[in-house]
Design an enzyme around this catalytic site. Sequence first.
Site, PDB file in Angstrom:
ATOM      1  N   ASN A  33      85.295  57.693  29.173  1.00 41.69           N
ATOM      2  CA  ASN A  33      85.971  57.534  27.887  1.00 41.69           C
ATOM      3  C   ASN A  33      85.242  56.532  27.004  1.00 41.69           C
ATOM      4  O   ASN A  33      84.376  55.793  27.464  1.00 41.69           O
ATOM      5  CB  ASN A  33      87.439  57.144  28.077  1.00 41.69           C
ATOM      6  CG  ASN A  33      87.596  55.797  28.747  1.00 41.69           C
ATOM      7  OD1 ASN A  33      86.696  54.961  28.719  1.00 41.69           O
ATOM      8  ND2 ASN A  33      88.730  55.574  29.360  1.00 41.69           N
ATOM      9  N   GLU A  83      95.829  56.438  44.102  1.00 42.72           N
ATOM     10  CA  GLU A  83      96.031  57.715  43.403  1.00 42.72           C
ATOM     11  C   GLU A  83      97.044  58.608  44.113  1.00 42.72           C
ATOM     12  O   GLU A  83      97.251  59.755  43.728  1.00 42.72           O
ATOM     13  CB  GLU A  83      94.703  58.464  43.236  1.00 42.72           C
ATOM     14  CG  GLU A  83      93.711  57.759  42.307  1.00 42.72           C
ATOM     15  CD  GLU A  83      93.999  57.966  40.805  1.00 42.72           C
ATOM     16  OE1 GLU A  83      95.012  58.626  40.474  1.00 42.72           O
ATOM     17  OE2 GLU A  83      93.222  57.445  39.991  1.00 42.72           O
ATOM     18  N   GLU A 133      80.909  49.784  33.271  1.00 40.44           N
ATOM     19  CA  GLU A 133      81.774  49.510  32.123  1.00 40.44           C
ATOM     20  C   GLU A 133      80.928  48.919  31.012  1.00 40.44           C
ATOM     21  O   GLU A 133      80.205  47.953  31.201  1.00 40.44           O
ATOM     22  CB  GLU A 133      82.878  48.533  32.525  1.00 40.44           C
ATOM     23  CG  GLU A 133      83.782  48.145  31.374  1.00 40.44           C
ATOM     24  CD  GLU A 133      85.004  49.046  31.232  1.00 40.44           C
ATOM     25  OE1 GLU A 133      85.032  50.118  31.881  1.00 40.44           O
ATOM     26  OE2 GLU A 133      85.907  48.682  30.479  1.00 40.44           O
ATOM     27  N   ARG A 158      88.641  62.517  42.390  1.00 38.37           N
ATOM     28  CA  ARG A 158      89.718  61.539  42.259  1.00 38.37           C
ATOM     29  C   ARG A 158      89.782  60.721  43.531  1.00 38.37           C
ATOM     30  O   ARG A 158      90.191  61.214  44.582  1.00 38.37           O
ATOM     31  CB  ARG A 158      91.064  62.210  41.961  1.00 38.37           C
ATOM     32  CG  ARG A 158      92.168  61.212  41.641  1.00 38.37           C
ATOM     33  CD  ARG A 158      93.427  61.880  41.144  1.00 38.37           C
ATOM     34  NE  ARG A 158      93.173  62.607  39.905  1.00 38.37           N
ATOM     35  CZ  ARG A 158      93.148  62.024  38.695  1.00 38.37           C
ATOM     36  NH1 ARG A 158      93.395  60.754  38.552  1.00 38.37           N
ATOM     37  NH2 ARG A 158      92.902  62.752  37.636  1.00 38.37           N
ATOM     38  N   CYS A 164      85.508  49.437  24.704  1.00 39.04           N
ATOM     39  CA  CYS A 164      84.898  49.574  26.016  1.00 39.04           C
ATOM     40  C   CYS A 164      84.779  51.050  26.364  1.00 39.04           C
ATOM     41  O   CYS A 164      85.467  51.904  25.801  1.00 39.04           O
ATOM     42  CB  CYS A 164      85.668  48.810  27.090  1.00 39.04           C
ATOM     43  SG  CYS A 164      87.307  49.439  27.437  1.00 39.04           S
ATOM     44  N   ASP A 171      88.492  60.737  25.262  1.00 39.40           N
ATOM     45  CA  ASP A 171      88.188  61.169  26.626  1.00 39.40           C
ATOM     46  C   ASP A 171      87.079  62.211  26.580  1.00 39.40           C
ATOM     47  O   ASP A 171      87.072  63.075  25.696  1.00 39.40           O
ATOM     48  CB  ASP A 171      89.424  61.827  27.266  1.00 39.40           C
ATOM     49  CG  ASP A 171      90.323  60.805  27.941  1.00 39.40           C
ATOM     50  OD1 ASP A 171      89.987  59.604  27.950  1.00 39.40           O
ATOM     51  OD2 ASP A 171      91.387  61.223  28.457  1.00 39.40           O
ATOM     52  N   CYS A 218      87.099  45.859  32.644  1.00 40.17           N
ATOM     53  CA  CYS A 218      86.810  44.825  31.644  1.00 40.17           C
ATOM     54  C   CYS A 218      87.808  43.658  31.590  1.00 40.17           C
ATOM     55  O   CYS A 218      87.411  42.559  31.199  1.00 40.17           O
ATOM     56  CB  CYS A 218      86.579  45.424  30.266  1.00 40.17           C
ATOM     57  SG  CYS A 218      88.003  46.267  29.566  1.00 40.17           S
ATOM     58  N   ARG A 221      82.479  60.745  38.841  1.00 35.50           N
ATOM     59  CA  ARG A 221      82.915  61.823  37.948  1.00 35.50           C
ATOM     60  C   ARG A 221      81.707  62.485  37.277  1.00 35.50           C
ATOM     61  O   ARG A 221      81.672  63.703  37.135  1.00 35.50           O
ATOM     62  CB  ARG A 221      83.875  61.278  36.885  1.00 35.50           C
ATOM     63  CG  ARG A 221      85.199  60.768  37.448  1.00 35.50           C
ATOM     64  CD  ARG A 221      86.267  61.830  37.438  1.00 35.50           C
ATOM     65  NE  ARG A 221      87.480  61.381  38.081  1.00 35.50           N
ATOM     66  CZ  ARG A 221      88.624  61.096  37.437  1.00 35.50           C
ATOM     67  NH1 ARG A 221      88.690  61.191  36.124  1.00 35.50           N
ATOM     68  NH2 ARG A 221      89.682  60.710  38.110  1.00 35.50           N
ATOM     69  N   GLU A 242      88.330  64.702  33.222  1.00 37.09           N
ATOM     70  CA  GLU A 242      87.852  63.570  32.419  1.00 37.09           C
ATOM     71  C   GLU A 242      86.784  62.842  33.209  1.00 37.09           C
ATOM     72  O   GLU A 242      87.019  62.469  34.358  1.00 37.09           O
ATOM     73  CB  GLU A 242      89.009  62.617  32.113  1.00 37.09           C
ATOM     74  CG  GLU A 242      88.536  61.351  31.410  1.00 37.09           C
ATOM     75  CD  GLU A 242      89.577  60.221  31.403  1.00 37.09           C
ATOM     76  OE1 GLU A 242      90.782  60.510  31.451  1.00 37.09           O
ATOM     77  OE2 GLU A 242      89.144  59.051  31.350  1.00 37.09           O
ATOM     78  N   ARG A 277      92.112  52.283  42.789  1.00 32.23           N
ATOM     79  CA  ARG A 277      93.407  52.720  42.282  1.00 32.23           C
ATOM     80  C   ARG A 277      94.116  53.504  43.369  1.00 32.23           C
ATOM     81  O   ARG A 277      93.486  54.316  44.053  1.00 32.23           O
ATOM     82  CB  ARG A 277      93.241  53.633  41.056  1.00 32.23           C
ATOM     83  CG  ARG A 277      92.635  52.934  39.884  1.00 32.23           C
ATOM     84  CD  ARG A 277      92.553  53.854  38.691  1.00 32.23           C
ATOM     85  NE  ARG A 277      91.979  53.122  37.576  1.00 32.23           N
ATOM     86  CZ  ARG A 277      91.898  53.589  36.331  1.00 32.23           C
ATOM     87  NH1 ARG A 277      92.374  54.803  36.056  1.00 32.23           N
ATOM     88  NH2 ARG A 277      91.369  52.869  35.380  1.00 32.23           N
TER      89      ARG A 277
END
Length: 501
Positions: A434, A340, A357, A349, A460, A418, A308, A467, A431, A338
């Site tokens: 969220n 990780e 989003e 992951r 958001c 979460d 966002c 996931r 997770e 990302r």
Amino acid sequence: MDMKFELKAALKCSGILEGSVSQLDIDNCKTYCNTDLLKKGAPPGCGAEIARCQHFGNIIELEIVSDRFVRAHDALLRLKKEFGRLLGKHSIGIRGVEIEDYKITLDWEWGEGLKIRKLPFVKEIKQEKGRLELLLDIDESALDKRIPDRLIRLLEDKRDAVRWKGKSEHWELLFESDKKPFHFDKDPTEEMLKRDWLRHAAGRGQYIYGPQITKIIRALEKILLDELCTPLGYKEMIFPKFVAWDVWKKSGHAKGIYPEAYYVCTPKTRDPEYWEDVMDYFKVTNEVPVDMIMEKIENVGGMCYAQCPPFWIFLQGKIMPDEILPIMVFDRSGTSHRYESGGLHGIERLDEFHRVEILWMGTKQQVIEHSKVLQEKYRRIFNEILDLEWREAWVTPWFMAQEGKAGLAELKEAGTIDYEAVLPYSGKWLEFQNVSVNGDKYPTGFSVKLQSGEDLWSGCSGVGLERWAAVFLAQKGLDVDKWPEKFSSIVGELPEVFRFL
Ligand code: ATP
Ligand code: ZN
Ligand code: MG
């Protein structure tokens, strides 16, 4: 925190002082400053003081000592003005200020095990017996940018972060679903690899999704749109996926994103001649000369991390009429990235992942209420369509975590929930999305206002599609006939396209 400031500076004047300004004038000015000017705003007996004042040629040398009430660098700015006024009477101006020495001594409790090794604008650090001594390396422009105050803030933040670390991250159970039937006890990524539904791509934590898993992921996305976005009146937007530094400066991510960012660079020039040596090197070795490239590019930002933040440039500096609120938009236009590191694990992951989003904004009350509506919708999806075993927890808000401020979620109105689901093959909880109420963080960071003057709030919700797939497949397996009715009818038949010899 008790503090002492000792500053040695020189005021550079436009003319020779001797013969124009008398010693008496200077002494009077010093007395006035010490009794009055440098005490203003401080409790009785506190403030700053000129310990020594000497002039020769076109220079006035000052030694200023202070406590935390009128910090010596603030005192210096007051003195520059005051001496400027005095000299002005003799047609002499102050051309500049030179900082010769600046020492800040802070009370610094040892026990917290925080060793300060290096700080910007500090040339020497001494840390001993509950004291921290900093020798600053600054000039007048650094004073104008309030660098000394920001350094002290930084140290306070570091100290608080260490205090928080001792306590565990905030996690408070809000809701727990019923137990659900599991039809699988393996790692779904492993199983999908075996079935050629998926293959690891050339990059770290990156997969190529085959037709079957793609169809599953798109079905999950469709559920989100049909059950939540469309009925709630969400409109789709397309957010940028390259994020310029200016965005992360305003969103707060510039405070802590560095260890997890995917950095983006542009060529210093697009002149082919400038790149010829790189091209030639590749042609003769078949190796890409990464070191040579590094010298020819410059970093301009990073890849989408939290989705966002780059949206907010759309509203930056704008004033909106209250009657168009609440506003609900979503983005599903691209990947998130990302680094990780060692945490990579299958599609659970990834370094490159796909996320929808969901973003809403309104008055404080509207935003909090809408977050409750979202929670209801999500529960329906997980209960009635996906039949998941999951739980919801109140955690350290993502925006605090991503600014490097883990800690208590003492906030009750703004904050993050979460959603976690258990993975039967490992017994661990993952997770998978969220829901966050971000308060006025973004509208403030990007200067977005309401006509009424009331605070604009926003929230958001990041839905990680891999996931969702990972927790569903881990609990229900890969065999379509064991899936909950509703879900298998949305997915339809899984396409078989490839065969390998
Ligand atoms: P984790 O604690 O698992 O690292 P996070 O707190 O970093 O997650 P958020 O920053 O809250 O995750 O991101 C929102 C959502 O984005 C997550 O709920 C998840 O669905 C998804 N997500 C985040 N990181 C990854 C990743 N590395 N791979 C796949 N999905 C991810
Ligand atoms: Zn977000
Ligand atoms: Mg993470």
